[in-house]
Design an enzyme around this catalytic site. Sequence first.
Site, PDB file in Angstrom:
ATOM      1  N   GLU A  98       0.819  -1.209   0.000  1.00  0.00           N
ATOM      2  CA  GLU A  98       0.000   0.000   0.000  1.00  0.00           C
ATOM      3  C   GLU A  98       0.855   1.262   0.000  1.00  0.00           C
ATOM      4  O   GLU A  98       0.432   2.301  -0.507  1.00  0.00           O
ATOM      5  CB  GLU A  98      -0.927  -0.013   1.219  1.00  0.00           C
ATOM      6  CG  GLU A  98      -2.125   0.913   1.098  1.00  0.00           C
ATOM      7  CD  GLU A  98      -3.179   0.623   2.141  1.00  0.00           C
ATOM      8  OE1 GLU A  98      -3.211   1.332   3.170  1.00  0.00           O
ATOM      9  OE2 GLU A  98      -3.967  -0.317   1.939  1.00  0.00           O
ATOM     10  N   LYS A 107     -13.057   1.999  -2.654  1.00  0.00           N
ATOM     11  CA  LYS A 107     -14.066   2.284  -1.641  1.00  0.00           C
ATOM     12  C   LYS A 107     -15.197   3.120  -2.231  1.00  0.00           C
ATOM     13  O   LYS A 107     -16.385   2.876  -1.964  1.00  0.00           O
ATOM     14  CB  LYS A 107     -13.435   3.021  -0.452  1.00  0.00           C
ATOM     15  CG  LYS A 107     -12.482   2.184   0.385  1.00  0.00           C
ATOM     16  CD  LYS A 107     -11.899   3.015   1.514  1.00  0.00           C
ATOM     17  CE  LYS A 107     -10.918   2.220   2.355  1.00  0.00           C
ATOM     18  NZ  LYS A 107     -10.316   3.048   3.437  1.00  0.00           N
ATOM     19  N   HIS A 119       8.596 -26.600   0.976  1.00  0.00           N
ATOM     20  CA  HIS A 119       7.926 -27.704   0.288  1.00  0.00           C
ATOM     21  C   HIS A 119       6.795 -27.224  -0.622  1.00  0.00           C
ATOM     22  O   HIS A 119       6.105 -28.045  -1.217  1.00  0.00           O
ATOM     23  CB  HIS A 119       7.385 -28.704   1.315  1.00  0.00           C
ATOM     24  CG  HIS A 119       8.463 -29.334   2.137  1.00  0.00           C
ATOM     25  ND1 HIS A 119       9.090 -30.508   1.772  1.00  0.00           N
ATOM     26  CD2 HIS A 119       9.051 -28.934   3.292  1.00  0.00           C
ATOM     27  CE1 HIS A 119      10.008 -30.808   2.684  1.00  0.00           C
ATOM     28  NE2 HIS A 119       9.998 -29.872   3.610  1.00  0.00           N
TER      29      HIS A 119
END
Length: 424
Positions: free
Chosen positions: A273, A416, A302
Amino acid sequence: MITLHNENLFKVASEHGLSEGEIQKESALLATYLDQIHDRKQGFYEIIEDEGLLEKVNSFAANAEGKYDHFVVLGIGGSSLGTICLQQSLTHLFAKPRLYVLDNIDPVIMSEIQDVIQLERTLFIVVTKSGGTAETMSEYMYFRNLCNNADLDPTEHFVFVTDPHNGLLRKIANDEGIISFDVPPNVGGRFSVLTHVGLLPARLIGIKVEELLEGANAMKELFLSDNSEKNLPFKLATIQYLLAKKGKTINVLTPYAQKLIRFADWYRQLLAESIGKKMNNKGEEVNVGITPINALGATDQHSQSQLYNEGPNDKLHMFMRVKNMGIETPIPNLYPEEESLSYLKDVTFSKLIHTEMEGTVQSLTQNDRPNITLELDQINEHTLGELFLLFEGATAFLGEFFNINAFDQPGVELSKQITKKLLS
């Protein structure tokens, strides 16, 4: 104490690594960048010296003693990730949690949390700097409605952490007498873990918040130093920036300690951000950024190491090694006649995980994959405070290296706005 080991940058092919001269050359920028950071008037490194920061937290915690069985944080992003990290890093991994963090609006968790808490013995900590975050306010209204229906006094079951003057949550606090704590206006959410955002829930579950701030202040001294050898945040940012310019635009943070995996989660937001920006300080479109990936040693050896060793060479690997794991557990030698297990004779789990990390580091280095290691003496409040300020400081320096504003988030704000428009 935290030590940065960067010698492997000098061992890989020059087009993929760095020389000591390349790193040293950037030191001439340190004083200028420090001035520019000061000019931005951000409070993440100033608030930790505020003597009054803990007074209200400690007083509230003392009064709350014995009143609650559960604490539930309602928050998202910078309002939750630091708290999750503090709980994971500094409390028992498997003890029944007294603290729950609802950092998503998935209706399943909203329902299932009610299976493990009793409303009359629960304190809800509502965290939103703006006082109007859609996810947080929807959660607040949901649990406030439950408490209303149960005839519970909201002043006994809710506490707010929000802007000191503005926003709907501040208005509700003022109108209804709900206790509230401040998020300083000049501290962004992703930089707010060492404010009341993280300190209040941490103190309520017994974390030594004074030592957390002591560690942060110790790293602050390095962050503000104009000596490039001492300034660990600047050194880290220099490495990240120079390698990004060489195409290493992905940073993989891999702690070799289960307790630090949520720190990597916290850092993922901080880096993404802060540094992912469309425009630079001159108003030019640059679309810069470093993509963060979090991994866990030895688990992700792994699941990811094949890609990292033989896939695109576009990553800086940042390992975190804990010298003292806090416990020495020997691996029992149950099959002494079995040759295939002889290498585990007289080995502890600490030695095994440290050796597995060294094997991973050496394999990456041999494959010309640049990597550094941050070595911690141990995991405790002091060290975690140091880590928070180290990475916050490095992120501030990265913003100056890229000539962008590391403290805004216009891309987040756009989503938003679109969400609210769609809901309307």
